[in-house]
Design a protein around this motif. Structure first.
Motif, PDB file in Angstrom:
ATOM      1  N   ASP A  30       0.548  -1.357   0.207  1.00 37.70           N
ATOM      2  CA  ASP A  30       0.373   0.111   0.192  1.00 37.70           C
ATOM      3  C   ASP A  30       1.107   0.732  -0.114  1.00 37.70           C
ATOM      4  N   LYS A  31       2.002   0.895   0.715  1.00 34.58           N
ATOM      5  CA  LYS A  31       3.085   2.308   0.928  1.00 34.58           C
ATOM      6  C   LYS A  31       3.741   3.016  -0.365  1.00 34.58           C
ATOM      7  N   THR A  32       3.981   1.413  -0.758  1.00 37.72           N
ATOM      8  CA  THR A  32       4.693   1.613  -2.553  1.00 37.72           C
ATOM      9  C   THR A  32       3.959   2.258  -3.490  1.00 37.72           C
ATOM     10  N   ARG A  33       2.730   1.485  -3.387  1.00 42.48           N
ATOM     11  CA  ARG A  33       1.264   2.343  -4.311  1.00 42.48           C
ATOM     12  C   ARG A  33       1.015   3.568  -4.478  1.00 42.48           C
ATOM     13  N   ARG A  34       0.830   3.762  -3.320  1.00 43.28           N
ATOM     14  CA  ARG A  34       0.927   5.516  -2.944  1.00 43.28           C
ATOM     15  C   ARG A  34       1.471   5.757  -3.307  1.00 43.28           C
TER      16      ARG A  34
END
Length: 683
Positions: free
Chosen positions: A493-497
């Motif tokens: 989630d962090k990487t995608r955001r």
């Protein structure tokens, strides 16, 4: 069963025939190859190029055979040679009326007077052996007909040009029952053996000539040494009768024991026995046969597989590549899974797992006894995708469970940092890669100390692959209920955001190629160096199953994805793949030509790559859901099977029409991605 048929209307003239090349392979890394006129137009051509250390250390043994059909003492040369003055002599091309690339052999149909001579060439899979057979067709007319064969031999590394050495003697032994000859030098290595199909009827004359200054036009165009000398030890003569065959087999050491007819049928049965081959349409069969050429043996390391197991790898391209980690992982789904070759896919994945080091797959296996090269950031990330595709095709939970600890180790190495400054930025979860003097992405040209497309920082394709790898880890953990050292939801989630927030180029309507770039030439935007070059690398952010744009949950993301695809289509798409840079960029090169430096500069600055069609078509399908449109993008590849490498797909094409096929005449990921997509759009 014909794969591709060519007639004089296809090649039109001498130039057209010399630009078309055929290739046969043996599953060991060796090959037979030449132009359709028989002239060797590059140093890599030869009727027997053997892998002395499977699948590498290729050695050219039988370079070619000059062939003459003699009718009532009148000599008709059937082949073509080019010489140092760039003059072609003899001109046997006038007698070639048809060239056929079958699924397991090639055929040359010559017409001389009232006769047709059909030459068939094939290789024995699993052996360094090439079979050449001649059959005369036509009614008996009382003519005296002979076939004269002038074998031209050498023993050279396939990267070299052979030069005459008058002090180096060739030795010749006669095989038992006068069945043929062994040619060797007083040096290590098995001899070249030439054995006749039927020893009766052949007569042999000793010659011992050197023929000087064969001209290799492809090497001259590349700015390299382009002249070669070859040795003719003897001349073979056999009388021909209509309806009868005569042939020979050239091998490294002992040839297979089977006779010619058995050998040919074995090659037919092997190809027809490939799972799902018979169910494919004609284009699908052509791609499957072309793809089969890249799957070769590689002896295991540390007994990864059971003793005697069939370890496999994928040759990146013919003629000069060996197996590369990146190319293997990208090509594996198309070459193996699309054709139901699941056992070979599993063997390749397990073989490469043995070479993991500090969380990285090797970039390249050298030809000689050298250390493996690990200068790649994306080969390891494509490894995740290959395993995911394998599981989708097979539901083989055992292999995934076996390899999952290796995948976890890879993630941990990337989180804490591994070679070449490959590390996750803890602030945003994105993957940084690169340091001076290294080339880590697929755009990997290095000229001396110059990295032509460095892409140091946070490249768009690498972070799409990193996000995808984290998503795959989550998927396997849940799908197979695996115990893990950590959950990957938060990381994903962090990487995608971060990806969606930092890579979007709102002004241009596409994705930056590199952010936080360490390339001094990258434009400065918003206090961060962001490379706004329009390149195809951005398409992986949509095409991969767990990429940042894989879940288009908002209208804004849908519109961004459509815009990315439209920009790539407008600026980069050609009938044979995608340009590597848009036309308005000052670095854009229209032609992949000139000496090695000029070609290297153009390699990723405009030159078209076919394998990129995979990301484009898959992204287009995901966003627009138009299978008919996706299929139409692939249709032009049917016509290119008659150009360049016959029956296969070249590595690259010129950026501008007519998009001349160039680079390797057969490239694994070019074939595999079109093969994979063709199945996808026809399901």
């Amino acid at each position: 069963m014909a794969r591709v048929k060519l007639t004089p209307t296809d090649w039109k003239d001498l130039e057209g025939g010399l630009e078309r090349e055929w290739l046969l392979t043996n599953g060991l890394g060796g090959w037979a190859s030449a132009s359709i006129f028989g002239a060797n137009t590059r140093r890599y051509h030869g009727l027997l190029v053997a892998a002395e250390k499977i699948p590498t250390e290729r050695t050219t043994l039988l370079s070619k055979i000059n062939e003459e059909l003699v009718i009532n003492d009148v000599v008709y040369p059937l082949d073509v040679n080019e010489w140092s003055n760039e003059v072609a002599e003899p001109r046997g091309d006038q007698y070639l009326k048809q060239f056929i690339q079958n699924y397991w052999s090639v055929e040359f149909h010559y017409e001389v007077g009232n006769y047709r001579l059909v030459k068939m060439v094939w290789m024995a899979n699993g052996y360094n052996a090439t079979y050449i057979r001649y059959r005369l067709e036509g009614a008996e007319q009382g003519d005296k007909l002979e076939l004269r064969l002038h074998p031209l031999i050498t023993r050279k590394n396939y990267h070299d040009e052979a030069r005459a050495n008058l002090e180096m003697r060739w030795y010749c032994d006669i095989l038992e029952n006068n069945a043929g000859f062994k040619y060797y030098r007083k040096e290590p290595g098995l001899p070249l053996q030439i054995r006749f199909e039927n020893e009766k009827g052949w007569s042999v004359t000793q010659t011992g000539y050197w023929l000087y200054n064969f001209h290799h036009r492809a090497e001259l165009e590349r700015g390299l040494d382009h002249l070669e000398d070859l040795f003719e030890p003897q001349v073979y003569v056999v009388e021909l009768k209509p309806g009868k065959s005569a042939g020979l087999v050239a091998s490294l050491g002992e040839a297979p024991e089977e006779d010619f007819e058995v050998s040919l049928k074995n090659q037919q049965h092997r190809m027809l026995g490939i799972q799902s081959f018979s169910k494919l349409d004609e284009f699908g069969k052509c791609l499957a046969a072309a793809g089969d050429q890249f799957i070769v043996a590689r002896p295991s390391v540390e007994q990864v597989l059971k003793p005697g197991g069939k370890d496999r790898t994928i040759i990146a391209g013919y003629h000069w590549f060996t197996d590369w980690g990146r190319d293997t992982m990208i090509a594996l789904p198309g070459l193996t899974l699309s054709g139901g070759r699941f056992g070979e896919a599993s063997a390749i994945l397990r073989t490469f797992t043995a070479y993991l080091s500090e969380g990285m797959l090797p970039n390249r296996f050298p030809d000689k006894e050298e250390k493996l090269e690990y200068n790649t950031v994306d080969a390891t990330l494509w490894f995740f995708q290959a395993i995911y595709d394998y599981y989708q095709a097979t539901t083989d939970s055992k292999l995934v469970s076996d390899l999952y600890p290796n995948l976890e180790e890879i993630i941990q190495w990337h989180l804490r940092g591994t070679r070449y400054s490959i590390r996750v930025d803890p602030d945003d979860g994105l993957l940084h890669a690169g340091e001076p003097g290294t080339q880590l992405t697929w755009m990997d040209v290095k000229i001396g100390d110059l990295i032509v497309t460095p892409r140091h920082g946070k490249p768009v394709s690498i972070n799409a692959l990193w996000c995808n790898a984290l998503g795959i880890m989550n998927y396997f953990r849940r799908e197979l209920n695996l115990k893990t050292t950590q959950t990957y939801d938060t990381l994903y989630d962090k990487t995608r955001r971060s990806f969606l927030g930092k890579f979007w180029n709102k002004e241009g309507g596409y994705l930056f190629d590199v952010i936080e770039s360490e390339d001094a030439s990258a434009p400065n935007i918003n206090s961060l160096k962001r490379d706004s070059s329009i390149r195809p690398n951005q398409l992986f952010a949509i095409s991969l199953p767990f990429s940042p744009y894989a879940n288009l949950e908002t209208e804004e993301l849908v519109n961004q994805a459509k815009s990315i695809i439209n920009v790539c289509e407008r600026e980069l798409l050609t009938p044979y793949g995608l340009r590597t840079l848009n036309r308005n960029d000052p670095r854009y090169k229209t032609r992949f030509t000139g000496n090695q430096v000029q070609r290297d500069v153009a390699y990723h600055n405009g030159t078209v790559w076919s394998w990129l069609m995979g990301a484009f078509v898959e992204a287009h399908l995901r966003v627009f859901k138009d299978k008919k449109a996706a299929r139409n993008y692939l249709l032009q590849f049917q016509s290119c099977l008659k150009e360049g490498g016959i029956g296969t797909i070249n590595e690259v094409f010129d950026a501008e029409p007519p998009h001349r096929p160039l680079g390797c005449i057969a490239q694994a990921w070019s074939v595999s991605e079109i093969m994979r997509l063709w199945r996808l759009v026809n399901e």
